[in-house]
Design a protein around this motif. Structure first.
Motif, PDB file in Angstrom:
ATOM      1  N   ILE A 134       0.835  -1.206   0.000  1.00 34.34           N
ATOM      2  CA  ILE A 134       0.000   0.000   0.000  1.00 34.34           C
ATOM      3  C   ILE A 134       0.867   1.253   0.000  1.00 34.34           C
ATOM      4  O   ILE A 134       0.620   2.197  -0.765  1.00 34.34           O
ATOM      5  CB  ILE A 134      -0.966  -0.011   1.202  1.00 34.34           C
ATOM      6  CG1 ILE A 134      -2.015  -1.114   1.028  1.00 34.34           C
ATOM      7  CG2 ILE A 134      -1.637   1.353   1.387  1.00 34.34           C
ATOM      8  CD1 ILE A 134      -2.866  -1.384   2.259  1.00 34.34           C
ATOM      9  N   GLU A 135       1.895   1.279   0.835  1.00 32.49           N
ATOM     10  CA  GLU A 135       2.749   2.460   0.922  1.00 32.49           C
ATOM     11  C   GLU A 135       3.537   2.679  -0.369  1.00 32.49           C
ATOM     12  O   GLU A 135       3.730   3.815  -0.806  1.00 32.49           O
ATOM     13  CB  GLU A 135       3.644   2.356   2.150  1.00 32.49           C
ATOM     14  CG  GLU A 135       2.827   2.521   3.423  1.00 32.49           C
ATOM     15  CD  GLU A 135       3.486   2.027   4.681  1.00 32.49           C
ATOM     16  OE1 GLU A 135       4.712   1.762   4.684  1.00 32.49           O
ATOM     17  OE2 GLU A 135       2.761   1.883   5.692  1.00 32.49           O
ATOM     18  N   THR A 136       3.948   1.603  -1.008  1.00 36.39           N
ATOM     19  CA  THR A 136       4.612   1.724  -2.303  1.00 36.39           C
ATOM     20  C   THR A 136       3.640   2.247  -3.348  1.00 36.39           C
ATOM     21  O   THR A 136       4.001   3.096  -4.172  1.00 36.39           O
ATOM     22  CB  THR A 136       5.210   0.376  -2.735  1.00 36.39           C
ATOM     23  OG1 THR A 136       6.164  -0.037  -1.751  1.00 36.39           O
ATOM     24  CG2 THR A 136       5.884   0.475  -4.091  1.00 36.39           C
ATOM     25  N   ALA A 137       2.401   1.768  -3.309  1.00 38.00           N
ATOM     26  CA  ALA A 137       1.382   2.262  -4.241  1.00 38.00           C
ATOM     27  C   ALA A 137       1.144   3.755  -4.043  1.00 38.00           C
ATOM     28  O   ALA A 137       0.997   4.507  -5.014  1.00 38.00           O
ATOM     29  CB  ALA A 137       0.078   1.480  -4.066  1.00 38.00           C
ATOM     30  N   ILE A 138       1.143   4.208  -2.804  1.00 33.98           N
ATOM     31  CA  ILE A 138       0.978   5.639  -2.523  1.00 33.98           C
ATOM     32  C   ILE A 138       2.157   6.429  -3.081  1.00 33.98           C
ATOM     33  O   ILE A 138       1.974   7.486  -3.700  1.00 33.98           O
ATOM     34  CB  ILE A 138       0.805   5.891  -1.006  1.00 33.98           C
ATOM     35  CG1 ILE A 138      -0.531   5.306  -0.526  1.00 33.98           C
ATOM     36  CG2 ILE A 138       0.889   7.385  -0.688  1.00 33.98           C
ATOM     37  CD1 ILE A 138      -0.686   5.252   0.986  1.00 33.98           C
ATOM     38  N   GLN A 139       3.367   5.905  -2.903  1.00 31.43           N
ATOM     39  CA  GLN A 139       4.553   6.577  -3.448  1.00 31.43           C
ATOM     40  C   GLN A 139       4.494   6.633  -4.966  1.00 31.43           C
ATOM     41  O   GLN A 139       4.809   7.659  -5.577  1.00 31.43           O
ATOM     42  CB  GLN A 139       5.836   5.871  -2.987  1.00 31.43           C
ATOM     43  CG  GLN A 139       6.118   6.006  -1.515  1.00 31.43           C
ATOM     44  CD  GLN A 139       6.341   7.450  -1.104  1.00 31.43           C
ATOM     45  OE1 GLN A 139       6.959   8.226  -1.818  1.00 31.43           O
ATOM     46  NE2 GLN A 139       5.822   7.811   0.050  1.00 31.43           N
ATOM     47  N   ARG A 140       4.105   5.539  -5.588  1.00 28.32           N
ATOM     48  CA  ARG A 140       3.973   5.518  -7.047  1.00 28.32           C
ATOM     49  C   ARG A 140       2.934   6.541  -7.507  1.00 28.32           C
ATOM     50  O   ARG A 140       3.124   7.231  -8.501  1.00 28.32           O
ATOM     51  CB  ARG A 140       3.554   4.126  -7.531  1.00 28.32           C
ATOM     52  CG  ARG A 140       4.643   3.092  -7.452  1.00 28.32           C
ATOM     53  CD  ARG A 140       4.099   1.741  -7.890  1.00 28.32           C
ATOM     54  NE  ARG A 140       5.126   0.717  -7.899  1.00 28.32           N
ATOM     55  CZ  ARG A 140       4.880  -0.563  -8.156  1.00 28.32           C
ATOM     56  NH1 ARG A 140       3.653  -0.971  -8.433  1.00 28.32           N
ATOM     57  NH2 ARG A 140       5.858  -1.438  -8.146  1.00 28.32           N
ATOM     58  N   PHE A 141       1.816   6.622  -6.767  1.00 28.88           N
ATOM     59  CA  PHE A 141       0.764   7.575  -7.093  1.00 28.88           C
ATOM     60  C   PHE A 141       1.312   9.009  -7.053  1.00 28.88           C
ATOM     61  O   PHE A 141       1.072   9.794  -7.959  1.00 28.88           O
ATOM     62  CB  PHE A 141      -0.403   7.420  -6.115  1.00 28.88           C
ATOM     63  CG  PHE A 141      -1.447   8.485  -6.239  1.00 28.88           C
ATOM     64  CD1 PHE A 141      -2.456   8.369  -7.175  1.00 28.88           C
ATOM     65  CD2 PHE A 141      -1.412   9.608  -5.429  1.00 28.88           C
ATOM     66  CE1 PHE A 141      -3.425   9.357  -7.299  1.00 28.88           C
ATOM     67  CE2 PHE A 141      -2.369  10.594  -5.551  1.00 28.88           C
ATOM     68  CZ  PHE A 141      -3.376  10.468  -6.491  1.00 28.88           C
ATOM     69  N   SER A 142       2.044   9.313  -5.986  1.00 30.92           N
ATOM     70  CA  SER A 142       2.517  10.692  -5.820  1.00 30.92           C
ATOM     71  C   SER A 142       3.604  11.064  -6.821  1.00 30.92           C
ATOM     72  O   SER A 142       3.764  12.238  -7.151  1.00 30.92           O
ATOM     73  CB  SER A 142       3.012  10.926  -4.388  1.00 30.92           C
ATOM     74  OG  SER A 142       4.172  10.161  -4.126  1.00 30.92           O
ATOM     75  N   CYS A 143       4.340  10.087  -7.319  1.00 33.45           N
ATOM     76  CA  CYS A 143       5.430  10.357  -8.266  1.00 33.45           C
ATOM     77  C   CYS A 143       4.994  10.237  -9.716  1.00 33.45           C
ATOM     78  O   CYS A 143       5.693  10.695 -10.613  1.00 33.45           O
ATOM     79  CB  CYS A 143       6.594   9.397  -8.032  1.00 33.45           C
ATOM     80  SG  CYS A 143       7.367   9.595  -6.434  1.00 33.45           S
ATOM     81  N   GLY A 144       3.863   9.618  -9.946  1.00 37.22           N
ATOM     82  CA  GLY A 144       3.427   9.343 -11.313  1.00 37.22           C
ATOM     83  C   GLY A 144       2.363  10.300 -11.783  1.00 37.22           C
ATOM     84  O   GLY A 144       2.297  11.453 -11.367  1.00 37.22           O
ATOM     85  N   ALA A 145       1.520   9.779 -12.621  1.00 40.13           N
ATOM     86  CA  ALA A 145       0.479  10.585 -13.245  1.00 40.13           C
ATOM     87  C   ALA A 145      -0.862  10.386 -12.545  1.00 40.13           C
ATOM     88  O   ALA A 145      -1.907  10.357 -13.189  1.00 40.13           O
ATOM     89  CB  ALA A 145       0.376  10.232 -14.720  1.00 40.13           C
ATOM     90  N   GLY A 146      -0.852  10.225 -11.246  1.00 39.06           N
ATOM     91  CA  GLY A 146      -2.089  10.050 -10.514  1.00 39.06           C
ATOM     92  C   GLY A 146      -2.701   8.668 -10.657  1.00 39.06           C
ATOM     93  O   GLY A 146      -3.900   8.502 -10.483  1.00 39.06           O
ATOM     94  N   GLU A 147      -1.885   7.662 -10.948  1.00 36.23           N
ATOM     95  CA  GLU A 147      -2.373   6.286 -11.126  1.00 36.23           C
ATOM     96  C   GLU A 147      -2.677   5.675  -9.763  1.00 36.23           C
ATOM     97  O   GLU A 147      -1.797   5.593  -8.904  1.00 36.23           O
ATOM     98  CB  GLU A 147      -1.328   5.456 -11.863  1.00 36.23           C
ATOM     99  CG  GLU A 147      -1.727   4.028 -12.085  1.00 36.23           C
ATOM    100  CD  GLU A 147      -2.984   3.881 -12.925  1.00 36.23           C
ATOM    101  OE1 GLU A 147      -3.860   3.090 -12.532  1.00 36.23           O
ATOM    102  OE2 GLU A 147      -3.098   4.569 -13.952  1.00 36.23           O
TER     103      GLU A 147
END
Length: 101
Positions: free
Chosen positions: A12-25
Motif C-alpha cells: 500500500i505504501e509503495t502504491a501511494i509513493q507511485r501515485f505521488s510520483c506518477g500521473a495520478g495512477e
C-alpha cells in the motif's frame, strides 16, 4: 514466504509513493513468490489463506504459478491511519501538479 500484514502495508505504501510520483495512477501491481524461503510445496490452503489476508484489506490477489499477483487500488483498499495521511498528502500534491482531479 508467508505473507503478512506488514507486507500488505508495504504494498500500500509503495502504491501511494507511485501515485505521488506518477500521473495520478491509483492502481499498482506486485508479485509475491510463495516458494521463497525454501517452501517445498504450495498447498491450495496456503494460497487461500494468503488471498484471504489480502482480501481482508480490500486488496485483490490471484494465483500465478508459484506466486501471487497482488493488485492494490488506492480507492478501495483499507488504509491504516498513517497510510490515510500519506495518501491525503499525495492527492494534494497530485492535484497541485494537475495530475489528479
Amino acid at each position: 514466504m508467508s505473507l503478512t500484514i506488514q507486507d500488505l502495508d508495504a504494498f500500500i505504501e509503495t502504491a501511494i509513493q507511485r501515485f505521488s510520483c506518477g500521473a495520478g495512477e491509483i492502481n499498482s501491481e506486485f508479485y509475491v513468490n510463495l516458494r521463497s524461503e525454501g517452501r517445498q510445496r504450495i498447498t491450495q490452503s496456503y494460497v487461500d489463506s494468503c488471498i484471504a489476508l489480502c482480501n481482508s484489506r480490500g486488496i485483490k490477489a490471484e494465483r500465478n504459478n508459484d506466486g501471487l499477483n497482488i493488485y492494490v487500488n488506492l480507492e478501495r483498499c483499507a488504509l491504516n491511519p498513517n497510510q490515510a495521511k500519506m495518501f491525503n498528502v499525495a492527492v494534494s500534491l497530485a492535484r497541485a501538479n494537475g495530475t489528479f482531479f
